[in-house]
Design an enzyme around this catalytic site. Structure first.
Site, PDB file in Angstrom:
ATOM      1  N   GLU A 173       0.826  -1.228   0.000  1.00 54.60           N
ATOM      2  CA  GLU A 173       0.000   0.000   0.000  1.00 54.60           C
ATOM      3  C   GLU A 173       0.854   1.270   0.000  1.00 54.60           C
ATOM      4  O   GLU A 173       0.646   2.168   0.828  1.00 54.60           O
ATOM      5  CB  GLU A 173      -0.973  -0.012   1.183  1.00 54.60           C
ATOM      6  CG  GLU A 173      -1.979  -1.128   1.096  1.00 54.60           C
ATOM      7  CD  GLU A 173      -3.116  -1.041   2.116  1.00 54.60           C
ATOM      8  OE1 GLU A 173      -3.065  -0.230   3.040  1.00 54.60           O
ATOM      9  OE2 GLU A 173      -4.082  -1.818   1.959  1.00 54.60           O
ATOM     10  N   GLU A 292      -5.210  -8.521  -0.474  1.00 59.16           N
ATOM     11  CA  GLU A 292      -5.960  -8.278   0.772  1.00 59.16           C
ATOM     12  C   GLU A 292      -7.419  -8.103   0.398  1.00 59.16           C
ATOM     13  O   GLU A 292      -7.755  -7.181  -0.363  1.00 59.16           O
ATOM     14  CB  GLU A 292      -5.470  -7.021   1.501  1.00 59.16           C
ATOM     15  CG  GLU A 292      -4.145  -7.199   2.199  1.00 59.16           C
ATOM     16  CD  GLU A 292      -3.752  -5.987   3.047  1.00 59.16           C
ATOM     17  OE1 GLU A 292      -4.645  -5.312   3.624  1.00 59.16           O
ATOM     18  OE2 GLU A 292      -2.547  -5.724   3.110  1.00 59.16           O
TER      19      GLU A 292
HETATM   20  O1  AHR Z   1      -5.072  -6.005   6.905  1.00 59.42           O
HETATM   21  C1  AHR Z   1      -5.003  -4.896   7.737  1.00 59.42           C
HETATM   22  C2  AHR Z   1      -4.332  -3.702   7.064  1.00 59.42           C
HETATM   23  O2  AHR Z   1      -5.157  -3.247   6.017  1.00 59.42           O
HETATM   24  C3  AHR Z   1      -3.018  -3.959   6.397  1.00 59.42           C
HETATM   25  O3  AHR Z   1      -1.948  -3.860   7.273  1.00 59.42           O
HETATM   26  C4  AHR Z   1      -2.958  -2.898   5.357  1.00 59.42           C
HETATM   27  O4  AHR Z   1      -2.193  -3.293   4.236  1.00 59.42           O
HETATM   28  C5  AHR Z   1      -4.415  -2.633   5.018  1.00 59.42           C
HETATM   29  O5  AHR Z   1      -4.696  -1.282   4.987  1.00 59.42           O
END
Ligand code: AHR
Length: 501
Positions: A173, A292
């Site tokens: 990110e 994610e």
């Molecule tokens: O999964 C939780 C968080 O969400 C992670 O650390 C980040 O990459 C995302 O914003």
């Protein structure tokens, strides 16, 4: 009653399903690592400190690849802190989650845990506080056979055989201002390119994923992917996508359309990657790593995100999933499967305690959250070619989607065994007659069938009632003349595992 019909043909194939879409994620965050997969004082812990109850549930969940160590955490992580004798490892302030990191779990523990779980590791490198030089040293430590400083260090730490880690994420990110040492697209694209070059020169056969946008609503969305890929297109294989679904408006129809957004997101990022390819007159196709994804909104208050006093492994992001969350996760799984030609990897975020499919009590039991069930069923049964379905069904209007389909479904055919798995999510508040015309697949019988349904959309699984929301044998399905016929309850997740008669 709603009517829905799908037609599938064994020759109309989207692509072979990459089993890496059933990945998950463990981050140094809250009780995911410490108190989740690693808890040396737990009654079920083995000699490495790994909870056997969590390992057993992880195997049952069917995870194929595991991303580690973050997440936001990785952008401040020094991998050297987590190797060698545990008593000599430094305690550090983790600026991502404002916790104290003991470093008792590091690279070698992660690889040992993956080997025990039968899961491929997916490693993320730090492109926040660190850079290409640190990444190439880590690849040397992990993958080089021996005879150099870092490979010999690994051997000295008790790991003679290289870990041979193939899949690497180039940061996390990096478009997000919350990220430790956030970068703009040019800064990140250049760092990703240079890291990719030295990592590939250090170890052959790596698969590399560049960071896409943190989520689709980011102001830099689209431009970020384009510019990053303009820099590193030739050296990476994947671009990442992250999406968390929410029901903040307590509106199930609107909540469902987050899955339609996922569908749009995948189509859009594919188009942007292909635009970069087109400009270069390149036939190369960048694949998508949805590394994610999950439902996450209840455990998102300030106190869920950080506790005062720099605690060790505090309870953070401990989302308790309910039945409607499981439906949305089922819809997301169907969407990922139906994009088998571009989505070749995906990670449910996360595995345990932290927005996890598995919940534990430190020192106590572990149990399956509601979202565990659709994931475990899809991971177990979806193998082979994803069939391109022609679907006729009613629609609903919610959020940004004036005509979202009431039925979401996917069919996966294994040409070796002849087995077919059909997944069907009824997003209607009415029952649905579901007919699937399965052509060219021989005479099929129903080997297994499941329904996940609950009258209370907010029903949860808890320590005291761990099976409140669980799949049951499907009560209303039959095969006749190549057609699967079923009645799907209102708002229900349904699975049919078919095999040769
Ligand atoms: O999964 C939780 C968080 O969400 C992670 O650390 C980040 O990459 C995302 O914003």
């Amino acid at each position: 009653m709603q009517q829905a019909r799908v037609i599938a043909d064994r020759d109309f194939i989207i692509d072979a399903l990459d089993r890496r879409v059933f990945g998950a994620f463990v981050e140094h965050l809250g009780r995911c690592i410490y108190g989740g997969i690693y808890e040396p004082s737990h009654p079920t812990a083995d000699q490495d400190g790994f909870r056997q109850d969590v390992l057993a549930l992880t195997r049952e969940l069917g995870v194929t690849i595991m991303r580690w160590p973050g997440g936001n955490f990785v952008s401040g992580y020094d991998w050297r802190d987590g190797i060698g004798p545990k008593e000599q490892r430094p305690r550090r302030l983790d600026l991502a989650w404002f916790s104290t990191e003991t470093n008792h779990f590091g690279t070698n523990e992660f690889i040992s845990w993956c080997r025990k779980a039968g899961i491929e590791p997916m490693m993320a490198i730090n492109l926040g506080t660190k850079g290409p030089d640190d990444a190439r040293a880590l690849v040397e430590y992990c993958n080089h056979p021996g005879g150099t400083e870092y490979s010999d260090l690994r051997i000295a730490h008790g790991y003679r055989q290289p870990h041979d880690i193939k899949f690497w994420c180039l940061g996390n990110e990096m478009d997000g201002p919350w990220q430790i040492c956030h970068k703009n697209a040019q800064e990140y694209g250049r760092a990703a390119l240079e890291a990719a070059k030295v990592m590939r020169w250090t170890s052959e056969g790596l698969t590399l994923a560049a960071c896409g946008s943190s989520y689709r609503e980011m102001p830099t969305y689209g431009a970020w992917e384009y510019e990053v890929l303009e820099h590193c297109f030739d050296k990476v294989d994947f671009i990442s996508l992250h999406q968390y679904f929410h029901n903040r408006d307590n509106d199930i129809a609107k909540f469902f359309t987050h899955v339609d957004k996922l569908d749009s997101f995948i189509t859009e990022v594919s188009a942007i990657a292909d635009a970069v390819a087109a400009k270069r007159r390149s036939a190369k196709r960048i694949m998508l790593s949805m590394d994610e994804w999950n439902v996450w909104y209840k455990a998102r208050t300030p106190i869920d995100l950080a506790k005062p006093g720099w605690p060790e492994a505090p309870p953070l992001l401990e989302e308790v999933y309910n039945f409607e969350d499981a439906l949305v996760v089922g819809g997301a799984l169907i969407t990922l499967i139906n994009h088998a030609d571009r989505v070749k990897s995906a990670c449910l975020a996360q595995l345990v305690n932290v927005i996890g499919a598995i919940m534990t009590e430190t020192g106590g039991p572990a149990w399956r959250q509601t979202i565990f069930h659709p994931f475990a069923q899809a991971a177990r049964l979806a193998r082979g070619n994803v069939l391109r379905l022609v679907t006729e069904c009613g629609s609903f209007s919610a959020g940004d989607y004036p005509a979202a389909p009431l039925l979401l479904s996917a069919a996966v055919h294994d040409p070796h065994t002849g087995k077919v798995a059909v997944f069907a999510l009824n997003r209607s508040p009415e029952a649905m007659r579901f007919a699937a015309d399965l052509r060219g697949l021989g005479t099929l019988v129903i080997n297994e069938s499941f329904e996940l349904q609950h009258d209370d959309l907010k029903a949860t699984n808890t320590k005291d009632a761990p099976d409140r929301v669980s799949p049951v044998k499907h009560p209303a399905c039959a095969m006749a003349k190549g057609e699967l016929d079923a009645t799907l309850k209102p708002l229900s997740w349904n699975v049919f595992a078919l095999g040769k008669a």
